[in-house]
Design a protein around this motif. Structure first.
Motif, PDB file in Angstrom:
ATOM      1  N   SER A 638      -2.786   0.604   7.936  1.00 48.94           N
ATOM      2  CA  SER A 638      -4.133   0.064   7.709  1.00 48.94           C
ATOM      3  C   SER A 638      -4.330  -0.548   6.325  1.00 48.94           C
ATOM      4  CB  SER A 638      -5.177   1.167   7.915  1.00 48.94           C
ATOM      5  OG  SER A 638      -4.983   2.232   7.000  1.00 48.94           O
ATOM      6  N   SER A 639      -3.481  -0.227   5.348  1.00 46.90           N
ATOM      7  CA  SER A 639      -3.681  -0.685   3.966  1.00 46.90           C
ATOM      8  C   SER A 639      -2.848  -1.931   3.688  1.00 46.90           C
ATOM      9  CB  SER A 639      -3.291   0.423   2.986  1.00 46.90           C
ATOM     10  OG  SER A 639      -4.046   1.596   3.232  1.00 46.90           O
ATOM     11  N   LYS A 640      -3.503  -2.979   3.180  1.00 46.02           N
ATOM     12  CA  LYS A 640      -2.804  -4.246   2.929  1.00 46.02           C
ATOM     13  C   LYS A 640      -2.970  -4.742   1.495  1.00 46.02           C
ATOM     14  CE  LYS A 640      -2.616  -7.415   6.051  1.00 46.02           C
ATOM     15  NZ  LYS A 640      -2.947  -8.484   7.013  1.00 46.02           N
ATOM     16  N   THR A 641      -3.449  -3.897   0.595  1.00 46.42           N
ATOM     17  CA  THR A 641      -3.631  -4.322  -0.791  1.00 46.42           C
ATOM     18  C   THR A 641      -2.281  -4.495  -1.477  1.00 46.42           C
ATOM     19  OG1 THR A 641      -5.748  -3.158  -0.939  1.00 46.42           O
ATOM     20  CG2 THR A 641      -4.643  -3.707  -3.008  1.00 46.42           C
ATOM     21  N   PRO A 642      -2.029  -5.621  -2.128  1.00 43.07           N
ATOM     22  CA  PRO A 642      -0.758  -5.799  -2.852  1.00 43.07           C
ATOM     23  C   PRO A 642      -0.554  -4.721  -3.908  1.00 43.07           C
ATOM     24  CG  PRO A 642      -1.889  -7.902  -2.617  1.00 43.07           C
ATOM     25  CD  PRO A 642      -2.857  -6.857  -2.149  1.00 43.07           C
ATOM     26  N   GLY A 643       0.647  -4.174  -3.949  1.00 44.97           N
ATOM     27  CA  GLY A 643       0.983  -3.161  -4.941  1.00 44.97           C
ATOM     28  C   GLY A 643       0.587  -1.753  -4.583  1.00 44.97           C
ATOM     29  N   TYR A 644      -0.108  -1.568  -3.449  1.00 44.66           N
ATOM     30  CA  TYR A 644      -0.526  -0.225  -3.026  1.00 44.66           C
ATOM     31  C   TYR A 644       0.617   0.384  -2.219  1.00 44.66           C
ATOM     32  CZ  TYR A 644      -3.673   3.379  -1.116  1.00 44.66           C
ATOM     33  OH  TYR A 644      -4.264   4.564  -0.764  1.00 44.66           O
ATOM     34  N   MET A 645       1.303   1.350  -2.815  1.00 51.40           N
ATOM     35  CA  MET A 645       2.530   1.885  -2.238  1.00 51.40           C
ATOM     36  C   MET A 645       2.422   3.383  -1.972  1.00 51.40           C
ATOM     37  SD  MET A 645       4.935  -0.519  -2.098  1.00 51.40           S
ATOM     38  CE  MET A 645       4.997  -2.245  -2.587  1.00 51.40           C
ATOM     39  N   ARG A 646       3.156   3.827  -0.947  1.00 56.46           N
ATOM     40  CA  ARG A 646       3.366   5.258  -0.728  1.00 56.46           C
ATOM     41  C   ARG A 646       4.756   5.578  -1.269  1.00 56.46           C
ATOM     42  NH1 ARG A 646      -1.363   3.375   1.503  1.00 56.46           N
ATOM     43  NH2 ARG A 646      -2.673   5.160   1.973  1.00 56.46           N
TER      44      ARG A 646
END
Length: 665
Positions: A638-646
């Motif tokens: 669901s998350s598509k923000t650039p740089g948002y990583m697990r």
């Protein structure tokens, strides 16, 4: 007294802050200061892997919300006399309560009757809810060293649910959760904790929790395998730059560890600054060395070339791919582009007759290169083709006197001269002249000794005739087709390998600028240099000189190098996956889809950075490869923000959601 002694014993432990935290929360409860209370709820059901808590809307408002993926801590109701510890929970979803059906019936009746207000007793009943959490493990003091923390993936016991209370961690506790187990050596910040993609403060209350800096230890990446997964344009390359940059900065301040970095820059973004980002080379010009296929005035670099002469098999493959990229090939040019040549190793293992034919093919290829003005180190080349009785010898193809007489007599008759038969070739240009003369004879005479019907007693087979035609065609451009590819060639390319190895041994970051290059050219350089790196690290290992020297290699589009179905388990990339750690070779590889990568490599991978994946199958395959990602697939989808990583590293025992900082900012 026992409680005092226990607190004194663990006063130097980072977890001692837990006692202070609980005392502060108890004071807030006593004075009814619940606006910033961290109490989250009560445990109503507990197992070894999951916990269900009951909470209320005022609790959620006070702690700033309880989104999926957020961290909670579960502590015994009374810590007196025992070591400070807590169990870590991660919110996984909303759960039904024993009164769920009654609550839904009440909602139904209220909306049905359009009642504008609720009495306070009904409001009190409706604001309660239940939350399911994954039980990730337990933080507790190290039994052997009271000043250190340990984390276990399980808990030591399960007691009745009413014996536990659940809190939202503050910045101090959250810092222990995120960074408490990260190795202190070569420590660097990679970004900020980000629990959710949504940045709207819950209940208009701004939380400071996401100001927590997420730390990594570069020691986790030395000699280890690191995977970057996620759709394009969502920050994989930025994470690579951050890791490469952090490695340079961390190693510059110490002397124990050494690490050379080798970046295969297929888009030129690490070597060259563009309008969007500053390059790694510009950021650390004294620590980086760029080798470029096409050198740019604004980027200092050394030439990246291959020697088509000394590796004719790969050289022919590369030339063929470059020609095929031109398109609209026909006739002898198309046939030439599809040729394959033997390696020198293969030639040396051939029988006598086959060896002569193979060496002549290589000499003919050399003649084509010479005709196209590809420079050569003739002394080096001459030694590559040893004397073969009645066969090739250096630059002498070894044709019989009878054949040479027929060829040059035909040339004299055609040109109306009487030059006769020249001396046997001793230089590259003389050999080229001999083959060009033979090409003219083969293409224009009807001598049965040189026909192309495929009989074994003939001097040339079909591939030879294709090369002879390419060398000296009756019509067409001939060798002019490959003249423009001289930019990929250097007679000193063998020194290139030594220079790169020396740079890596000196802990430099080597950037191979392969932008705008053909895929096969890229593959050639990747294979050649990767093999050299492996051999150098293996040499150090066998000579007991490896010590604390590492090499990290960075690969993009990794599915091309490590495909899911690997037929050859002996190539250099498979050896990286299997033996790299032993030889202190680390890999940072990136691709869009985890399902396209070799499962063997994935099973060996220690560190993961996962951005947005759009396929449920991809997210599920990630959970199968690494169990720690089981439970966070929905957030990844669901998350598509650039740089948002697990993120998951060797130091971390659970997945950490992080907003990776932008390189250069």
């Amino acid at each position: 007294m026992h409680d005092f002694l226990t607190k004194t014993r663990f006063s130097g432990n980072p977890l001692s802050i837990l006692n202070q935290f609980l005392d502060e929360e108890k004071t807030k409860e006593l004075v009814s200061s619940t606006d910033n209370w961290k109490f989250a709820g009560y445990v109503i059901d507990i197992g070894f892997n999951t916990v269900r808590i009951i909470t209320s809307d005022p609790y959620k408002k006070a702690i700033g919300g309880m989104p999926r993926g957020s961290f909670l801590i579960m502590v015994p109701e009374d810590l007196e006399g025992i070591a400070p510890h807590f169990s870590l929970l991660r919110v996984s979803g909303v759960a039904p309560t024993p009164l769920t059906n009654s609550v839904q019936q009440t909602y139904f009746e209220l909306h049905k009757k359009s009642m504008p207000e609720l009495d306070r007793w009904t409001v009190s009943e409706l604001q309660w809810g239940s939350i399911d959490c994954d039980l990730l493990g337990m933080f507790y003091p190290n039994p052997d060293d009271a000043k250190k923390i340990e984390f276990s993936g399980d808990i030591n016991a399960v007691v009745s649910a009413h014996r536990y209370r659940v809190f939202a961690p503050d910045e101090r506790i959250l810092n222990i959760i995120i960074n408490g187990m990260v190795k202190s050596e070569l420590n660097q910040s990679i970004g900020k904790l980000r629990l959710t993609e949504c940045r709207l403060p819950f209940n208009n209350a701004k939380s400071n929790l996401e100001d927590v800096s997420v730390q990594i230890s570069l020691k986790d990446f030395l000699g280890a395998r690191t995977a970057m997964f996620g759709k394009t344009r969502l920050g994989k390359s930025n994470v690579v730059k951050i890791i490469a940059n952090a490695t340079i900065e961390a190693l510059a301040s110490q002397s124990e560890y050494k690490c050379g970095q080798l970046i295969f820059d297929i888009n030129g973004e690490y070597a060259n600054t563009n309008h969007q980002n500053i390059s790694l080379r510009e950021m650390h010009s004294e620590h980086c060395q760029v080798y470029a296929l096409i050198q740019k005035d604004e980027t200092p670099s050394k030439p990246l070339r291959l020697n088509f002469y000394t590796d004719p098999s790969e050289g022919m493959r590369v030339l063929g791919s470059l020609l095929q990229a031109e398109g609209n090939l026909s006739g002898y040019v198309k046939s030439f582009a599809n040729l394959e040549l033997p390696t020198f190793e293969l030639c040396n293992n051939m029988g006598f007759g086959e060896k002569i034919r193979a060496y002549r093919k290589i000499q003919l290829f050399w003649s084509i290169l010479n005709q196209s003005a590809f420079q050569a180190n003739e002394g080096e080349l001459k030694a590559l083709i040893p004397f073969v009785a009645n066969g090739p010898n250096g630059f002498d193809p070894g044709f019989t006197d009878d054949v040479r007489f027929k060829v040059y007599s035909f040339i004299d008759a055609e040109s109306g001269t009487s030059d006769g038969v020249p001396a046997r070739p001793k230089t590259l240009s003389q050999m080229k002249r001999e083959y060009a003369s033979i090409a003219k004879y083969v293409l224009n005479s009807k001598d049965p000794l040189l026909s192309t019907s495929g009989q074994k007693n003939e001097l040339f087979d079909g591939d030879d005739v294709v090369m002879l035609t390419f060398l000296n065609p009756n019509t067409g451009r001939g060798t002019q087709w490959i003249t423009d590819y001289k930019k990929y060639h250097s007679p000193d390319a063998q020194n290139l390998i030594k220079q790169i190895i020396d740079d890596l041994n000196g802990s430099k970051t080597v950037i191979l600028d392969l932008g705008s290059a053909d895929d096969k050219v890229r593959k050639y350089f990747s294979n050649m240099i990767s093999t050299a790196v492996f051999q150098e690290q293996e040499r150090k290992f066998t000579s007991n000189s490896l010590k604390s020297h590492f090499v990290n290699l960075f690969f993009e589009e990794a599915h091309n190098l490590f495909p899911r179905t690997v037929k050859d388990n002996t190539d250099v990339y498979s050896r990286f996956a299997k033996e790299g750690a032993k030889f202190h070779i680390g890999m940072i590889y990136s691709t869009q889809s985890p399902s396209t990568i070799s499962q063997e490599l994935l099973a060996q991978t220690e560190n993961f950075f996962v951005g947005h994946l759009s396929s449920q199958d991809e997210a599920k395959s990630l959970g199968k490869v690494n169990v720690y990602y089981d439970g966070v697939q929905e957030d990844i989808l669901s998350s598509k923000t650039p740089g948002y990583m697990r993120m998951l590293t060797q130091s971390h025992r659970f997945v950490v959601p992080v907003q990776v900082k932008h390189f250069g900012s």
